[in-house]
Design an enzyme around this catalytic site. Structure first.
Site, PDB file in Angstrom:
ATOM      1  N   ARG A   1     -18.009  21.517  -3.304  1.00 27.96           N
ATOM      2  CA  ARG A   1     -17.800  19.803  -3.224  1.00 27.96           C
ATOM      3  C   ARG A   1     -17.683  19.783  -5.146  1.00 27.96           C
ATOM      4  O   ARG A   1     -17.151  18.893  -6.048  1.00 27.96           O
ATOM      5  CB  ARG A   1     -19.512  19.437  -3.229  1.00 27.96           C
ATOM      6  CG  ARG A   1     -19.831  17.699  -3.977  1.00 27.96           C
ATOM      7  CD  ARG A   1     -20.492  17.455  -3.612  1.00 27.96           C
ATOM      8  NE  ARG A   1     -22.063  17.961  -3.139  1.00 27.96           N
ATOM      9  CZ  ARG A   1     -22.763  18.331  -3.512  1.00 27.96           C
ATOM     10  NH1 ARG A   1     -22.499  18.475  -4.732  1.00 27.96           N
ATOM     11  NH2 ARG A   1     -24.129  18.815  -3.444  1.00 27.96           N
TER      12      ARG A   1
ATOM     13  N   TYR B   1      -5.681  -5.517  -5.801  1.00 21.99           N
ATOM     14  CA  TYR B   1      -5.219  -4.613  -4.492  1.00 21.99           C
ATOM     15  C   TYR B   1      -6.710  -5.195  -3.399  1.00 21.99           C
ATOM     16  O   TYR B   1      -7.738  -5.312  -4.026  1.00 21.99           O
ATOM     17  CB  TYR B   1      -5.841  -3.380  -4.502  1.00 21.99           C
ATOM     18  CG  TYR B   1      -5.721  -2.417  -3.413  1.00 21.99           C
ATOM     19  CD1 TYR B   1      -4.521  -2.163  -1.969  1.00 21.99           C
ATOM     20  CD2 TYR B   1      -6.942  -1.799  -2.806  1.00 21.99           C
ATOM     21  CE1 TYR B   1      -4.960  -2.023  -0.862  1.00 21.99           C
ATOM     22  CE2 TYR B   1      -7.169  -1.189  -1.818  1.00 21.99           C
ATOM     23  CZ  TYR B   1      -5.649  -0.795  -0.379  1.00 21.99           C
ATOM     24  OH  TYR B   1      -6.319  -0.932   0.784  1.00 21.99           O
TER      25      TYR B   1
ATOM     26  N   ASP C   1      -4.775   0.619 -13.061  1.00 20.44           N
ATOM     27  CA  ASP C   1      -4.576   1.258 -11.147  1.00 20.44           C
ATOM     28  C   ASP C   1      -3.038   1.343 -11.044  1.00 20.44           C
ATOM     29  O   ASP C   1      -2.211   0.106 -11.440  1.00 20.44           O
ATOM     30  CB  ASP C   1      -4.940  -0.094 -10.399  1.00 20.44           C
ATOM     31  CG  ASP C   1      -5.126   0.620  -8.951  1.00 20.44           C
ATOM     32  OD1 ASP C   1      -3.891   1.126  -8.729  1.00 20.44           O
ATOM     33  OD2 ASP C   1      -5.271   0.432  -7.911  1.00 20.44           O
TER      34      ASP C   1
ATOM     35  N   LYS D   1      -0.062   6.978  -1.723  1.00 19.99           N
ATOM     36  CA  LYS D   1       0.765   5.918  -1.611  1.00 19.99           C
ATOM     37  C   LYS D   1       2.197   6.661  -2.332  1.00 19.99           C
ATOM     38  O   LYS D   1       2.499   7.662  -1.728  1.00 19.99           O
ATOM     39  CB  LYS D   1       0.350   4.744  -1.878  1.00 19.99           C
ATOM     40  CG  LYS D   1      -1.024   3.945  -2.108  1.00 19.99           C
ATOM     41  CD  LYS D   1      -0.316   3.577  -0.785  1.00 19.99           C
ATOM     42  CE  LYS D   1      -1.843   2.782  -0.553  1.00 19.99           C
ATOM     43  NZ  LYS D   1      -2.355   2.246  -0.953  1.00 19.99           N
TER      44      LYS D   1
HETATM   45  C1  LIG Z   1      -3.822   1.143  -1.770  1.00 19.17           C
HETATM   46  C2  LIG Z   1      -4.777   1.345  -2.711  1.00 19.17           C
HETATM   47  C3  LIG Z   1      -5.576   1.326  -3.662  1.00 19.17           C
HETATM   48  C4  LIG Z   1      -7.013   2.023  -2.387  1.00 19.17           C
HETATM   49  O1  LIG Z   1      -6.423   3.297  -2.158  1.00 19.17           O
HETATM   50  P1  LIG Z   1      -6.496   3.522  -0.408  1.00 19.17           P
HETATM   51  O2  LIG Z   1      -6.271   5.351  -1.071  1.00 19.17           O
HETATM   52  O3  LIG Z   1      -6.260   3.363   0.301  1.00 19.17           O
HETATM   53  O4  LIG Z   1      -8.474   4.291  -0.689  1.00 19.17           O
HETATM   54  C5  LIG Z   1      -5.852   0.965  -4.293  1.00 19.17           C
HETATM   55  N1  LIG Z   1      -5.493   0.622  -5.199  1.00 19.17           N
HETATM   56  C6  LIG Z   1      -4.048  -0.123  -5.077  1.00 19.17           C
HETATM   57  C7  LIG Z   1      -2.630  -0.361  -5.494  1.00 19.17           C
HETATM   58  C8  LIG Z   1      -3.785   0.601  -3.591  1.00 19.17           C
HETATM   59  O5  LIG Z   1      -2.250   0.670  -3.466  1.00 19.17           O
END
Ligand SMILES: *Cc1c(COP(=O)(O)O)cnc(C)c1O
Length: 384
Positions: free
Chosen positions: A51, A103, A175, A200
């Site tokens: 961990r 998001y 982000d 993504k």
């Molecule tokens: C998908 C997404 C998230 C969350 O990420 P996960 O991997 O689905 O937990 C956060 N910010 C943005 C801009 C996203 O597209």
């Protein structure tokens, strides 16, 4: 490898990676283990329990830091787990200023989880970043931005936001999921923490859920690493390996996402049944100047509306595409199509959704890297 001296396209392939010490394997092995044998109590090679540390994860963390031009990287089990870790830096009474178009999962964890722990979130328009200043008070600790945003592709000036944060001693979180480090490196513009849903573009193949943070400040890294280990939302080594594998082709994929995105944005704009086309590369995009200044390309995310703005019309298009798969998520090699009003943003009341431009017929495309002629043909037959 002297990571700092290489260009991004080289770092994507080599940063953090060393031949495996036991075999010389060029690709980092998946260290599928929960613990590590010690020669005597406390006598170990830097790895005690998985961990806390895992060699596959270490390599990925170093690679992510290098490609975002940061000193430190930390990996998490999902983008939301990374978000959760950052919000745990706060204590009851603290306030956060957040861009109002973000998001849905981030909005949800802020308002439905952390608000219950006495943290206050102000969601504000940041088309003009100077708006942030007006909402700062002596309890403000953090500013949270996402750029470009989902699904309206609003662009926020990162450097201007960072300047305000520096002046008021606030932590700026950015982000960077939509742009990826290929298009934009917020650390260079003054962000304190860059967050990724590596699910993504970084992973890029729609086969892994993963999150990451990068930062430069040692004290901040120690706090976040403490949270990572204490709360335990860590990714498994196989998931780390998938992301490590994914980022090796980020530049090649992003280049094609950008090319295909540009061609499709222009095609849609010429279509008689299409209303508004939102793409950061258009000169009439409301913050195109900022996009041009802080991004190295405009990516493959496009949103558009239909002239006949009805739910039924949009649904008809969504049902007819053959290559564009109807699905949530984005950033994979496959093209996806989505309907924010009934999918990702269904929880927002219609009135405030429409007021923000998220109308009934708004369709979002994550343009993949298939042949662009086939993609355009698919949209042509679907829109009619
Ligand atoms: C998908 C997404 C998230 C969350 O990420 P996960 O991997 O689905 O937990 C956060 N910010 C943005 C801009 C996203 O597209």
């Amino acid at each position: 490898m002297a990571d700092k001296n290489y260009k991004l396209n080289t770092k994507l392939i080599h940063a953090g990676v060393h031949p495996d010490p036991t075999t010389g394997a060029i690709m980092t092995p998946i260290y599928q283990t929960s613990t590590y044998v010690q020669s005597g109590p406390g006598d170990h090679k830097g790895y005690e329990y998985a961990r806390t540390q895992n060699p596959t994860r270490t390599v990925l963390q170093d690679a992510l830091a290098a490609i975002e031009n940061a000193k430190y990287g930390l990996c998490f089990g999902s983008g939301m787990a990374a978000t959760d870790a950052v919000l745990k830096l706060l204590v009851p009474g603290d306030e956060v200023i957040v861009s109002n178009d973000l998001y849905g999962g981030t909005y949800r964890v802020m308002t439905k989880v952390f608000a219950h722990y006495g943290i206050k979130f102000h969601f504000i328009g940041m088309h003009d970043a100077h708006n942030i200043s007006r909402h700062i008070n002596n309890r403000t600790k953090m500013v949270w931005i996402e750029t470009p945003t989902n699904p309206l592709l609003n662009v926020i000036d990162i450097a201007a936001s960072a300047e305000i944060c520096k002046k008021h001693n606030l932590t700026l979180v950015c982000d960077n999921t939509f742009a990826s480090p290929y298009l934009q490196t917020p650390m260079d513009l003054g962000a304190d923490i860059v967050l990724h849903s590596a699910t993504k573009y970084l992973g890029g193949h729609s086969d892994v859920v993963h999150g990451a943070l990068v930062m430069n400040d040692k004290a901040l890294e120690e706090k976040l690493r403490f949270i990572q280990n204490s709360c335990g939302a860590v990714p498994g080594p196989h998931d780390c390996w998938l992301v490590l594998r994914g980022i090796k082709t980020l530049h090649v994929r992003m280049q094609r996402h950008c090319e295909n995105g540009e061609a499709i944005a222009h095609y849609l704009r010429s279509h008689p049944k299409v209303g508004k086309v939102i793409w950061t590369g258009f000169e009439d995009h409301p913050n195109h100047d900022v996009a041009k200044k802080q991004m190295r390309g405009f990516g493959g995310m496009i949103s558009f509306t239909l002239k006949n703005d009805s739910l039924d019309e949009a649904v008809a298009v969504l049902k007819k595409t053959k290559l564009f798969a109807l699905a949530e998520s984005l950033g994979g090699v496959e093209s996806l199509i989505g309907h924010p009003a009934t999918m990702t943003h269904a929880s927002i009341p219609r009135e405030s959704r429409v007021a923000n431009g998220l109308v009934d017929s708004l369709i979002r495309l994550s343009v993949g890297i298939e042949d662009v002629d086939d993609l355009i043909e698919d949209l042509k037959q679907a829109i009619g």
